[in-house]
Each structure stands twice: as C-alpha cells, then as structure tokens.
Scaffold this motif. Structure first.
Motif, short mmCIF file in Angstrom:
data_model
loop_
_atom_site.label_atom_id
_atom_site.label_comp_id
_atom_site.label_asym_id
_atom_site.label_seq_id
_atom_site.Cartn_x
_atom_site.Cartn_y
_atom_site.Cartn_z
N MET A 52 26.87 48.33 -34.63
CA MET A 52 26.13 47.15 -34.13
C MET A 52 25.05 46.73 -34.80
O MET A 52 24.04 47.45 -35.35
CB MET A 52 26.01 47.08 -32.64
N ARG A 53 24.94 45.51 -34.87
CA ARG A 53 23.50 44.86 -35.37
C ARG A 53 22.47 45.16 -34.52
O ARG A 53 22.76 44.85 -33.34
CB ARG A 53 23.63 43.29 -35.73
N LEU A 54 21.31 45.16 -34.96
CA LEU A 54 19.99 45.35 -34.20
C LEU A 54 19.95 43.87 -33.11
O LEU A 54 19.85 44.35 -31.92
CB LEU A 54 18.79 45.37 -34.83
N THR A 55 20.31 42.76 -33.60
CA THR A 55 20.26 41.64 -32.75
C THR A 55 21.41 41.74 -31.78
O THR A 55 20.85 41.23 -30.58
CB THR A 55 20.32 40.42 -33.66
N GLU A 56 22.41 42.15 -31.96
CA GLU A 56 23.44 42.37 -30.97
C GLU A 56 23.10 43.37 -29.77
O GLU A 56 23.34 43.17 -28.72
CB GLU A 56 24.78 42.97 -31.74
N LEU A 57 22.46 44.40 -30.19
CA LEU A 57 22.02 45.58 -29.44
C LEU A 57 20.87 44.99 -28.46
O LEU A 57 20.88 45.14 -27.16
CB LEU A 57 21.47 46.82 -30.15
N THR A 58 20.10 44.20 -29.29
CA THR A 58 18.83 43.47 -28.36
C THR A 58 19.40 42.65 -27.12
O THR A 58 19.12 42.58 -26.09
CB THR A 58 17.95 42.62 -29.38
N ALA A 59 20.43 41.58 -27.71
CA ALA A 59 20.99 40.90 -26.49
C ALA A 59 21.56 41.55 -25.59
O ALA A 59 21.51 41.24 -24.47
CB ALA A 59 21.94 40.02 -27.34
N THR A 60 22.43 42.74 -25.95
CA THR A 60 23.34 43.32 -24.87
C THR A 60 22.39 44.09 -23.85
O THR A 60 22.77 44.23 -22.73
CB THR A 60 24.19 44.55 -25.61
N GLU A 61 21.43 44.78 -24.55
CA GLU A 61 20.54 45.41 -23.68
C GLU A 61 19.41 44.71 -22.99
O GLU A 61 18.81 45.43 -22.00
CB GLU A 61 19.71 46.69 -24.35
N GLN A 62 19.21 43.59 -23.29
CA GLN A 62 18.28 42.67 -22.71
C GLN A 62 16.97 43.18 -22.78
O GLN A 62 15.91 43.05 -21.81
CB GLN A 62 18.41 42.45 -21.15
N THR A 64 13.35 43.02 -25.68
CA THR A 64 12.78 42.35 -26.94
C THR A 64 13.37 43.17 -28.33
O THR A 64 13.66 44.38 -28.55
CB THR A 64 11.33 42.31 -26.93
N GLN A 65 13.18 42.47 -29.38
CA GLN A 65 13.70 42.79 -30.63
C GLN A 65 12.81 43.76 -31.08
O GLN A 65 12.91 44.71 -31.62
CB GLN A 65 13.56 41.66 -31.56
N SER A 66 11.47 43.74 -30.83
CA SER A 66 10.39 44.88 -31.04
C SER A 66 10.63 46.09 -30.46
O SER A 66 10.67 47.21 -31.05
CB SER A 66 8.99 44.24 -30.68
N MET A 68 13.55 47.04 -29.16
CA MET A 68 14.81 47.69 -29.68
C MET A 68 14.44 48.40 -31.08
O MET A 68 15.10 49.33 -31.33
CB MET A 68 16.05 46.43 -29.79
N THR A 69 13.66 47.84 -31.78
CA THR A 69 13.48 48.37 -33.11
C THR A 69 12.77 49.41 -32.81
O THR A 69 13.26 50.54 -33.67
CB THR A 69 12.61 47.34 -34.08
N GLN A 70 11.65 49.61 -32.06
CA GLN A 70 11.00 50.60 -31.79
C GLN A 70 12.13 52.06 -31.14
O GLN A 70 12.05 53.25 -31.67
CB GLN A 70 9.96 50.68 -30.58
N LEU A 71 12.85 51.46 -30.25
CA LEU A 71 13.84 52.64 -29.69
C LEU A 71 14.71 52.93 -30.78
O LEU A 71 15.08 54.18 -30.91
CB LEU A 71 14.62 51.69 -28.55
N VAL A 72 15.22 52.31 -31.81
CA VAL A 72 16.17 52.73 -32.65
C VAL A 72 15.79 53.42 -33.57
O VAL A 72 16.06 54.70 -34.05
CB VAL A 72 16.84 51.62 -33.22
N THR A 73 14.38 53.25 -33.92
CA THR A 73 13.51 54.22 -34.67
C THR A 73 13.65 55.46 -34.36
O THR A 73 13.66 56.57 -34.90
CB THR A 73 12.09 53.48 -34.96
N ARG A 74 13.19 55.75 -32.91
CA ARG A 74 13.07 56.88 -32.12
C ARG A 74 14.45 57.72 -32.17
O ARG A 74 14.51 58.93 -32.29
CB ARG A 74 12.41 56.64 -30.75
N LEU A 75 15.41 56.87 -31.87
CA LEU A 75 16.63 57.45 -31.77
C LEU A 75 17.11 57.98 -33.09
O LEU A 75 17.83 59.02 -32.99
CB LEU A 75 17.83 56.33 -31.19
N GLU A 76 16.71 57.29 -34.18
CA GLU A 76 17.15 57.74 -35.47
C GLU A 76 16.22 59.12 -35.86
O GLU A 76 16.76 59.81 -36.44
CB GLU A 76 16.79 56.60 -36.51
#
Length: 148
Positions: A52-62, A64-66, A68-76
């Motif tokens: 999924m795109r980050l923007t899609e994840l942001t919308a799905t999980e409700q 902020t983009q910021s 989500m970016t931090q969370l994905v960085t941590r998960l990565e």
C-alpha cells in the motif's frame, strides 16, 4: 428507538453494541507481542492489502501522514515492513509487510483463537450453533464494509 435501529427484524443498535463489546474484549486479549494498537492495525491492514502507499495507509488507519511515516520507519527498522518504489511510478513508495510482520499477525491470531476457545466453553451448544451459522453472513458484512 430510531427508525434505522431495525433492519429486517435485526436490532442494529443491539448488534452494534454486541460487536463493540466483543471488539473491546478481543483487542484487549493478552498477547505475547507487546505492540501498540495502531502498530497492530497497520500490520493487520498490510497482511490483507499489502503493498500500500503511505497515503492509503494514512487514510485507512486515520492518523496523520507524519505519524504514519514515523510508524512505518519504526516498523521497517524492526523488520516488520519494507518500503519499495512503485514500479509504475518511481516517485511513489509502497509499503510491504515482511515475513516477520506476517508472523506477528499469525501469532496474534493463534493466541486469539486459543483465548476465544476458552470463552466459547461458556456457551451452550445452541449458542455455538447460532454463532457458527452466522459466520458466513458476518464475513460478507465485513467484505461489504471493506469495499466502502
């Protein structure tokens, strides 16, 4: 009672309250994996819809983009997801769940099954039969909800 509380003899308000309570119980079941609700929600989403795109994840999980970016960085960093360029648009990054991320979700599901099995022991045979008969309709309801 509002007119929309009933649909074909189903009390939607009662249905919603029962599911809210079951959801609360299921979310709070003890787990070996001590991850936040949002982290687990992202992994669950990716386990069904990766990549999924980050923007899609942001919308799905409700969130902020910021956030989500931090969370994905941590998960990565933890090896649970990875980012790869979108083959159709090099400017876009797709988030993929990794094998380790999938193992987390499978582990949580196994734990839930074991714990819910214990709860089901408190039900009558008729109640278990009624729940079993409702599973196809509940799956379909989830599919309808995921399409919207």
């Amino acid at each position: 009672m509002k007119p929309n509380d009933y649909s074909n003899d189903i009390n939607i308000a009662d249905f919603a309250m029962a599911f809210e309570e079951l959801t609360r119980i299921i979310i709070r079941l003890p787990s070996i994996e001590k991850l936040s609700f949002t982290t687990l929600s992202v992994l669950h989403t990716l386990s069904r819809k990766s990549p999924m795109r980050l923007t899609e994840l942001t919308a799905t999980e409700q969130i902020t983009q910021s956030a989500m970016t931090q969370l994905v960085t941590r998960l990565e960093r933890d090896g649970l997801v990875e980012r790869r360029p979108d083959p159709s648009d090099g400017r876009v990054v797709l988030v993929h769940i990794t094998g380790e991320g999938t193992k987390v979700i499978e582990s949580r599901r196994s734990e839930r099954v074991a714990q819910l099995s214990t709860l089901f022991e408190g039900l009558t045979k008729e109640e278990k039969t009624a729940i079993a008969a409702a599973i196809p309709a509940l799956r379909h309801l989830a599919e309808v909800g995921n399409q919207s």
